[in-house]
Design a protein around this motif. Sequence first.
Motif, PDB file in Angstrom:
ATOM      1  N   ARG A  46      20.615   6.421   6.134  1.00 14.50           N
ATOM      2  CA  ARG A  46      19.689   5.631   6.575  1.00 14.50           C
ATOM      3  C   ARG A  46      18.330   6.080   6.486  1.00 14.50           C
TER       4      ARG A  46
ATOM      5  N   GLN B  56      17.090   5.709   3.119  1.00 13.93           N
ATOM      6  CA  GLN B  56      16.914   4.418   2.648  1.00 13.93           C
ATOM      7  C   GLN B  56      15.488   4.122   2.922  1.00 13.93           C
ATOM      8  N   LEU B  57      14.876   4.677   3.886  1.00 17.19           N
ATOM      9  CA  LEU B  57      13.797   4.104   4.541  1.00 17.19           C
ATOM     10  C   LEU B  57      12.485   4.620   3.592  1.00 17.19           C
TER      11      LEU B  57
ATOM     12  N   PHE C 214      15.689 -13.518   9.364  1.00 14.86           N
ATOM     13  CA  PHE C 214      16.565 -13.783  10.250  1.00 14.86           C
ATOM     14  C   PHE C 214      16.510 -14.974  10.894  1.00 14.86           C
TER      15      PHE C 214
ATOM     16  N   TYR D 166      14.856 -15.660  14.740  1.00 19.02           N
ATOM     17  CA  TYR D 166      13.585 -14.730  15.271  1.00 19.02           C
ATOM     18  C   TYR D 166      12.639 -15.510  14.523  1.00 19.02           C
TER      19      TYR D 166
ATOM     20  N   LEU E 143      11.359  -6.339  14.255  1.00 22.53           N
ATOM     21  CA  LEU E 143      12.657  -6.177  14.645  1.00 22.53           C
ATOM     22  C   LEU E 143      13.113  -4.496  14.428  1.00 22.53           C
ATOM     23  N   ALA E 144      13.027  -4.419  13.246  1.00 19.23           N
ATOM     24  CA  ALA E 144      13.360  -3.038  12.761  1.00 19.23           C
ATOM     25  C   ALA E 144      12.619  -1.934  13.287  1.00 19.23           C
TER      26      ALA E 144
ATOM     27  N   LEU F 295      13.619  -1.511  16.775  1.00 19.97           N
ATOM     28  CA  LEU F 295      14.861  -0.657  16.856  1.00 19.97           C
ATOM     29  C   LEU F 295      14.787   0.792  16.613  1.00 19.97           C
TER      30      LEU F 295
ATOM     31  N   LYS G 210      13.202   3.172  19.321  1.00 18.36           N
ATOM     32  CA  LYS G 210      13.937   3.538  20.475  1.00 18.36           C
ATOM     33  C   LYS G 210      14.574   4.891  20.272  1.00 18.36           C
ATOM     34  N   GLU G 211      14.575   5.416  19.149  1.00 22.94           N
ATOM     35  CA  GLU G 211      14.994   6.790  18.610  1.00 22.94           C
ATOM     36  C   GLU G 211      14.036   7.657  19.007  1.00 22.94           C
TER      37      GLU G 211
ATOM     38  N   ARG H  77       7.587  -8.190   6.609  1.00 23.52           N
ATOM     39  CA  ARG H  77       8.764  -7.423   7.181  1.00 23.52           C
ATOM     40  C   ARG H  77       8.992  -6.011   6.862  1.00 23.52           C
ATOM     41  N   ALA H  78       8.957  -6.001   5.209  1.00 25.95           N
ATOM     42  CA  ALA H  78       9.478  -4.859   4.542  1.00 25.95           C
ATOM     43  C   ALA H  78       8.029  -3.739   4.766  1.00 25.95           C
TER      44      ALA H  78
ATOM     45  N   LEU I 148       7.723  -1.246   7.880  1.00 25.79           N
ATOM     46  CA  LEU I 148       8.516  -0.035   8.063  1.00 25.79           C
ATOM     47  C   LEU I 148       7.601   1.213   7.308  1.00 25.79           C
TER      48      LEU I 148
END
Lengths: 261, 214
Positions: free
Chosen positions: A82, A85-86, A98, A101, A109-110, A113, A116-117, A168-169, A172
């Motif tokens: 993952r 992939q980013l 989605f 939403y 969203l992404a 999430l 949080k890490e 959205r893309a 990140l």
Amino acid sequence: MAMLEVQNIRKSFGKLEVLKGIDFSLEKGQVLSIIGSSGSGKTTLLRCLTFLERAEQGSVTVNGDTIFDAAEVGKISAAEQRRRQLHFGLVFQNFNLFPQYTVLQNVCLAPKLQAKERPDYKQHTKEIIAEIEAKAHALIDQVGLSAKCDAYPWQLSGGQQQRVAIARALALDPEILFFDEPTSALDPELTGEILHVIKDLAGRRMTMVIVTHEMQFAREVSDHVLFMDGGLVVESGTPEQVFDHPEHERTREFLSRFTQA
Amino acid sequence: MSFWEVTLSLLRGLGTTGRLFFLTLLFALPLGLLICMASTSRFAPLRWLTKTVVWVVRGSPLMLQILIVYYGPGLVFGWPLLPRFIAALVTFAINYACYFSEIYRGGIQSIPRGQYEAGQVLGLTRSQVFFKVTLLQLVKRIVPPMGNEFITLVKDTALARVIMVYEIIWIGESYIKKGMMWPLFYTAVFYLIANGVLTVLLNKFEKKLDYFKA
């Protein structure tokens, strides 16, 4: 050294060999268009590069770091997968927003999430969330949809949905953004607004790889064009070389269908 | 015996019916998801075993299954009988879980691949994709077929009377021996009211998910 190096990518579905060894490279801030008829392997190539399919052979590096190496498959943890992939973002032909939403939530969203890490997430939750939302608002504004932040995907036109998918893309911060026929599901009127957004990104020196059937657009926006046929790169070069002075008969044949139409 | 006395005793029966209904759902909803996962497993023996069980359970009469669960272990192994209510509950939970598993499967398979792929390229983990992306879409898709099953279950609980669980029909029938036919017919009113309430609740829930289209 090129930012993106793709070497000898091969992929078969059963007995059908779809990619027969693809090589190309791309410099930072450049735009590469991949053209070719349906079934030539363009989309499969993009899906291999973005890990939606697993190539049987080949390797991909970004800034010298190995992102994919067919020899390593199965040795890499899901988390590492993952993380790698980013480097890449992908915009789909049919948007894949989605549905439950809103526009803002789709974009956030992404990143939320992922946040949080972060080790400092618990301490600075509010600031981090505010930061993510501010950035999302800026991106939504960049694609011209500020007024639609709280709309749901079904309330948007196809072109608007695709613009949200681009935001959205981008949320990140991908190093390279891939587009898989981003206008093929849209009527000509809506196609223009997507091409406009992509041109705007090109102006901001976003590194992009675009699979497209829009020849005029590919000519205008690209630094480099690849023509694929039968799972191979038949011709590659600047737009002038590929469109105006194609060396291969197959390229001429393909392009003539577009100039006639 | 007065109308009110009959009504009161039928309401007691309705209590048993209701308990059977809610407890069946409590166990069958998660069990159905497990069966669904097993029947779509990549491990072929588990898949075939599960599919065979689902075939047997859906392919034979529920009434017979209740009798087998209640009397079977005693007849074959000489084990003591299960309490009647428990035997009925076990049968209903397994039976309905098998139907639910197929509803889950249909729901999961109807979610476009692109939803999973979009989650994947955005760096979501598999569980994040399930809980944050597909779960609510799945719930929206399965509410109508699940609602059908819920309503059928309300009425199917009456089959528990074959092993003398004192649910509402059993009590209604018991009045026949006393020369009264109407209490049995009267039970229909209770079912209709229960299913009326259930239908309203299901519609409300469906409306709640109307804000998005999937």
